[in-house]
Design a protein around this motif. Structure first.
Motif, short mmCIF file in Angstrom:
data_model
loop_
_atom_site.label_atom_id
_atom_site.label_comp_id
_atom_site.label_asym_id
_atom_site.label_seq_id
_atom_site.Cartn_x
_atom_site.Cartn_y
_atom_site.Cartn_z
N CYS A 80 -34.59 -21.91 27.98
CA CYS A 80 -35.99 -21.49 27.94
C CYS A 80 -36.90 -22.54 27.32
O CYS A 80 -38.10 -22.58 27.61
N ASN A 81 -36.35 -23.41 26.46
CA ASN A 81 -37.24 -24.36 25.76
C ASN A 81 -36.62 -25.74 25.55
O ASN A 81 -37.19 -26.57 24.84
N SER A 82 -35.45 -26.01 26.13
CA SER A 82 -34.80 -27.31 25.96
C SER A 82 -34.54 -27.95 27.31
O SER A 82 -34.24 -27.26 28.29
N ASP A 83 -34.65 -29.27 27.36
CA ASP A 83 -34.31 -29.96 28.60
C ASP A 83 -32.80 -30.08 28.73
O ASP A 83 -32.04 -29.82 27.78
N LEU A 84 -32.35 -30.46 29.91
CA LEU A 84 -30.92 -30.44 30.23
C LEU A 84 -30.09 -31.25 29.25
O LEU A 84 -29.06 -30.79 28.75
N GLN A 85 -30.49 -32.47 28.95
CA GLN A 85 -29.66 -33.31 28.11
C GLN A 85 -29.66 -32.85 26.66
O GLN A 85 -28.69 -33.07 25.94
#
Length: 411
Positions: free
Chosen positions: A371-376
């Motif tokens: 919901c609030n973090s990018d993939l890496q």
């Protein structure tokens, strides 16, 4: 919904259904135009093992939606009422659409049941503003504007193509469980179910294929890369679960006498920008659950092909010349992000009932942080979760992501 209920009972159905019942179901579904003749032939002719036929059948029907899944359930009640009752598919009488008990809260995008934390509109806008607002505002001779920096504010993150209602995200799961010469991967069914639920919750239609040789895996990947839906998608997930060695993934015929190894290079070659133009410039997330070496010595079960650490296999040397330099290869393989379940030469661990440690923790981190973090950043959180489990550490490798990839669940 009937399709969600089929997902819930999928593992038990695969374990219990008999070949005669499978044949009867295929006849019913063909008569009612749920399946085409070529789909029936695929179940009957392509797979020889009963469990493989069952997996192919239930997954094919489930992906067709609620109506097809309900017809499947009604047919199963007639063909094998005992099995239907054991699976919990028999309910009070009434119209076919009202016979099913309400499903438990699940991930579905339409249901918004918070199994996967949804990205609020304010958070969605905050991320887009923050990640995009990285352009130099004043003329700076030390930091001149480049072509990339002159793109729109959202250029630092991968864009979401089309409205959610018209996007056609697809994901691929290949899971080998039953081997001719190696031990069966008990508990892997739980990994398939968990990953399917996760990816469907993130808006992907999931293609599932089980128990393939290395050649079969290559054919399935090629067919998936050619799918027209990628043209109106913004990304894909490619999930591979099998026994493994450092060189790659084991096919079901792998053993002392038969190599049957799928080279990891085949994955990247199949989906690179030359061979899969529909995914050009779009994130391609590769998840690999397999051993890459290591020894068996725990209550948990290793996904290693061999108890002994295999000798490293030499890779092809790069010919001299500029044609194959690093810049060219990055251009050919852009927008990949790969997370292996372990580092080279080490084992990956699996519980015989709950499934692999890696997949369990991966699902948990995606559920809570997509919901609030990018993939890496999610990958890093997965790695961090292994801090107190020294037997195994996931590894990010061969990443060529040019931007940040946010899944924005709910958007």
């Amino acid at each position: 919904m009937a399709d969600q209920l089929l997902l819930k009972v999928r593992t038990d159905f695969v374990e219990r259904v008999t070949k005669p019942v499978i044949s009867g179901l295929l006849d019913d579904l063909l008569d009612q135009k749920v399946l085409q003749l070529d789909e029936v032939d695929e179940v009957q002719d392509r797979y020889t093992v009963r469990a493989d036929k069952a997996r192919c059948l239930i997954d094919t029907v489930r992906l067709k939606g609620t109506k097809a899944s309900q017809i499947f359930i009604d047919s199963l009640k007639k063909r094998d009422g005992t099995l239907a009752e054991q699976l919990g598919l028999v309910a009070q009488q009434g119209p076919p659409g009202d016979q099913l008990p309400p499903p438990e809260p699940s991930v579905g995008i339409q249901g918004q049941q918070q199994w996967i934390q949804q990205c609020s509109l304010s958070e969605y806008q905050r991320i887009r503003d923050k990640e995009g607002d990285q352009l130099p505002h004043k003329k700076d001779p030390l930091h001149p504007r480049t072509a990339e920096s002159c793109l729109s504010l959202s250029s630092q993150i991968y864009p979401i193509h089309l409205p959610r209602e018209t996007r056609t995200r697809r994901a691929l799961i290949i899971c080998n469980i039953e081997f001719e010469h190696l031990s069966w991967r008990k508990g892997a069914e739980a990994d398939v179910g968990g990953m399917t639920e996760l990816l469907e919750g993130l808006g992907y239609v999931v293609d599932i294929h089980c128990n393939l040789t290395s050649q079969g895996m290559a054919v399935v990947m090629k067919d998936f890369a050619d799918r027209k839906e990628h043209c109106t998608s913004d990304s894909t997930f490619l999930v591979f679960m099998s026994h493994g060695v450092r060189a790659g993934l084991c096919g079901i015929e792998s053993g002392d006498e038969t190599t049957d190894i799928l080279s990891l290079d085949t994955i990247y070659e199949t989906f690179n920008n030359k061979n899969c133009r529909a995914l050009l410039g779009k994130p391609k997330v590769v998840i690999i659950q397999s051993c890459r070496g290591g020894k068996v010595g725990s209550v948990l079960m290793s996904d290693s092909k061999d108890p002994a650490v295999p000798a490293p296999i030499a890779t092809d040397s790069t010919p001299a010349g500029l044609e194959d330099d690093a810049m060219f290869e990055v251009h050919l393989e852009s927008d990949f992000a790969t997370l292996h379940s372990s580092t080279p030469d080490t084992a990956s661990w699996r519980h015989p009932k709950k499934g692999s440690v890696f997949i369990q923790r991966l699902i948990e981190q995606f559920r809570n942080h997509a919901c609030n973090s990018d993939l890496q950043e999610i990958f890093r959180k997965i790695q961090y979760s292994f801090g107190q489990f020294p037997r195994q550490l996931p590894s990010q490798e061969r990443s060529t992501m040019l931007r940040k990839f946010y899944l924005f669940p709910g958007h």
